[in-house]
Motif scaffolding. Structure first.
Motif, PDB file in Angstrom:
ATOM      1  N   SER A  26       0.839  -1.215  -0.108  1.00 26.11           N
ATOM      2  CA  SER A  26      -0.050   0.197   0.067  1.00 26.11           C
ATOM      3  C   SER A  26       0.852   1.278  -0.032  1.00 26.11           C
ATOM      4  N   GLY A  27       2.130   1.359   0.721  1.00 27.34           N
ATOM      5  CA  GLY A  27       2.837   2.233   0.705  1.00 27.34           C
ATOM      6  C   GLY A  27       2.389   3.165   1.998  1.00 27.34           C
ATOM      7  N   ASN A  28       1.518   3.061   2.528  1.00 30.09           N
ATOM      8  CA  ASN A  28       1.148   3.738   3.804  1.00 30.09           C
ATOM      9  C   ASN A  28       0.972   2.982   4.939  1.00 30.09           C
ATOM     10  N   GLY A  29       1.154   1.595   5.002  1.00 33.67           N
ATOM     11  CA  GLY A  29       0.752   0.830   6.074  1.00 33.67           C
ATOM     12  C   GLY A  29       1.846  -0.174   6.498  1.00 33.67           C
ATOM     13  N   VAL A  30       1.989  -0.535   7.675  1.00 38.99           N
ATOM     14  CA  VAL A  30       2.801  -1.890   7.911  1.00 38.99           C
ATOM     15  C   VAL A  30       1.860  -2.556   8.983  1.00 38.99           C
ATOM     16  N   GLY A 310      -2.033  -8.719  -6.090  1.00 37.86           N
ATOM     17  CA  GLY A 310      -0.931  -8.806  -5.522  1.00 37.86           C
ATOM     18  C   GLY A 310       0.297  -7.731  -6.237  1.00 37.86           C
ATOM     19  N   ARG A 311      -0.313  -6.487  -6.505  1.00 36.94           N
ATOM     20  CA  ARG A 311       0.459  -5.600  -7.133  1.00 36.94           C
ATOM     21  C   ARG A 311       0.135  -4.330  -6.433  1.00 36.94           C
ATOM     22  N   GLU A 312       0.997  -3.329  -6.741  1.00 32.05           N
ATOM     23  CA  GLU A 312       0.629  -1.880  -5.949  1.00 32.05           C
ATOM     24  C   GLU A 312      -0.654  -1.266  -6.436  1.00 32.05           C
ATOM     25  N   ALA A 314      -3.514  -3.264  -7.517  1.00 31.15           N
ATOM     26  CA  ALA A 314      -4.447  -4.326  -7.469  1.00 31.15           C
ATOM     27  C   ALA A 314      -5.705  -3.912  -6.214  1.00 31.15           C
ATOM     28  N   GLN A 315      -6.947  -4.180  -6.295  1.00 31.30           N
ATOM     29  CA  GLN A 315      -7.738  -3.597  -5.606  1.00 31.30           C
ATOM     30  C   GLN A 315      -7.728  -3.905  -4.067  1.00 31.30           C
ATOM     31  N   GLU A 316      -7.154  -5.158  -3.739  1.00 31.41           N
ATOM     32  CA  GLU A 316      -6.864  -5.341  -2.199  1.00 31.41           C
ATOM     33  C   GLU A 316      -5.897  -4.451  -1.711  1.00 31.41           C
ATOM     34  N   THR A 317      -4.780  -4.032  -2.459  1.00 32.18           N
ATOM     35  CA  THR A 317      -3.927  -3.005  -2.292  1.00 32.18           C
ATOM     36  C   THR A 317      -4.497  -1.522  -1.956  1.00 32.18           C
ATOM     37  N   ASN A 318      -5.361  -1.300  -3.170  1.00 33.13           N
ATOM     38  CA  ASN A 318      -6.212   0.055  -3.214  1.00 33.13           C
ATOM     39  C   ASN A 318      -6.861   0.213  -1.823  1.00 33.13           C
ATOM     40  N   MET A 319      -7.484  -0.974  -1.227  1.00 38.41           N
ATOM     41  CA  MET A 319      -8.280  -0.970  -0.084  1.00 38.41           C
ATOM     42  C   MET A 319      -7.476  -0.719   1.185  1.00 38.41           C
TER      43      MET A 319
END
Length: 365
Positions: A26-30, A310-312, A314-319
């Protein structure tokens, strides 16, 4: 380094692995911590996920209460079974944690309302884990549906989401447990059917619904739907139908019909593997010339550039990214809990109708 949303994963369900990866990309989470009933199970989950998609700092294995008490966790993802989910969502809200909740969110609308109210009172975000709501395809689809020359006036929304469960699934999967997943296929799969219909209708509730349990199964004396069909009756004459099943081979299509054309989405829940998510607008012509009767297909294909998984992008990453933005921004978006509650209200009415012999059940928001 920009601030990050610090996630805790409350449970080690298989779907949590996908969301672990979404958070990582996501780029903003851990992920700061993972909770399970036993420390060994949490450690195993962390080790397996870290081996494939590692965080710089290894998440801490903890118990449920310890995770909620942690000052190193801002938000929790809750993939626990529906039958126990309310308790932990309420505890999370009381602890000041933002909540991303798996679906179905609760056993009924009263449970979901309690969750939503608790999160609102605590000033934290509540959102259900419907990944397709975060797909780049939806804004493109909305643009087409709102184009009067593409589909015309909306008349009907239909969908199917199903997979054929094997004997092992029926023998031991929690999705057929009346205690843990009392809504069966209707909750596990039908949630997506209903969410799509409500999204198409801009979350206008149907005036009435009719539901039928076509097949059910009991492992613990409490039967759950294995196969369900429903009809939705919206204001203005728009109707909808849906079918969800653990007995029919994998399908996940949706169809929206209007006065000028129709839209077909073959993979509305999980985009087919690839680098785009697409749909087709059909505007067929029927022509009669003397003895020639011809049906002509006039399709237009639309596609949004995004990875299926599985990519930056992808819908689960966007969520995960969108949820993180809400957490970091400090201003909960009330539309997300409203969507979840409306979905549960319609689901409840469908099941009530089915349990009452298919009688039409009205809905009030």
């Amino acid at each position: 380094m920009p601030p990050a949303c610090r996630w805790g994963i409350l449970g080690t369900a298989n779907i949590a692995r996908k969301n672990w990866k979404g958070i990582r990309l996501s780029g903003n989470g851990v992920v700061a911590a993972v909770a399970s009933r036993t420390p060994e199970r949490a450690r195993q989950f962390i080790a397996e996920c870290q081996s494939e998609v590692p965080f710089e700092q290894v998440p801490t294995p903890v118990g449920y209460d310890e995770l909620l008490a942690s000052t190193d966790v801002d938000a929790v993802y809750v993939p626990l079974p529906t039958g126990v989910r309310k308790e932990w969502v309420l505890k999370a809200a009381a602890a000041g944690k933002h909540v991303l909740c798996e679906k179905p969110c609760g056993a009924d609308a009263a449970e979901v309302k309690a969750m939503v109210d608790a999160c609102r009172a605590a000033g934290v975000q509540f959102m259900d884990g419907v990944m397709f709501m975060h797909s780049a395809r939806l804004p493109l689809l909305r643009k087409v549906l709102d184009d009067a020359d593409a589909v015309g006036e909306l008349r009907r929304v239909t969908s199917q989401f199903s997979f054929a469960a094997d004997a092992g699934f029926l023998g031991g999967n929690i999705r057929v447990s009346g205690a843990l997943e009392p809504l069966g296929a209707l909750g596990d799969l039908g949630w997506y059917n209903l969410r799509f219909a409500l999204w198409v209708m801009k979350f206008q509730l149907p005036e009435a619904v009719v539901g039928r349990v076509l097949n059910e199964y009991a492992t613990d004396g409490r039967p759950v739907p294995l196969e369900f069909a429903g009809e939705l009756f919206f204001p203005g004459g728009v109707t909808g139908s849906f079918y969800c099943s653990f007995r029919t081979e994998l399908q996940q299509w949706a169809h929206v019909s209007g006065t000028k054309g129709a839209v077909t989405v073959e993979d509305f829940v999980l985009p087919y593997h690839g680098a785009e998510s697409a749909f087709v607008v059909q505007r067929p012509h029927f022509r009669v010339r003397g003895t020639s009767f011809q049906m002509e297909s006039h399709p237009t294909r639309y596609a949004a550039a995004e990875a299926s998984d599985g990519r930056e992008d992808a819908q689960e990453t966007n969520m995960a990214r969108r949820f993180g933005e809400l957490v970091l921004g400090g201003k909960p978006d009330a539309s997300w809990p409203e969507m979840a509650l409306k979905t549960q209200l319609v689901l409840d009415a469908c099941l009530k109708s089915a349990r009452d012999g298919g009688r039409a059940v009205g809905i009030t928001g």
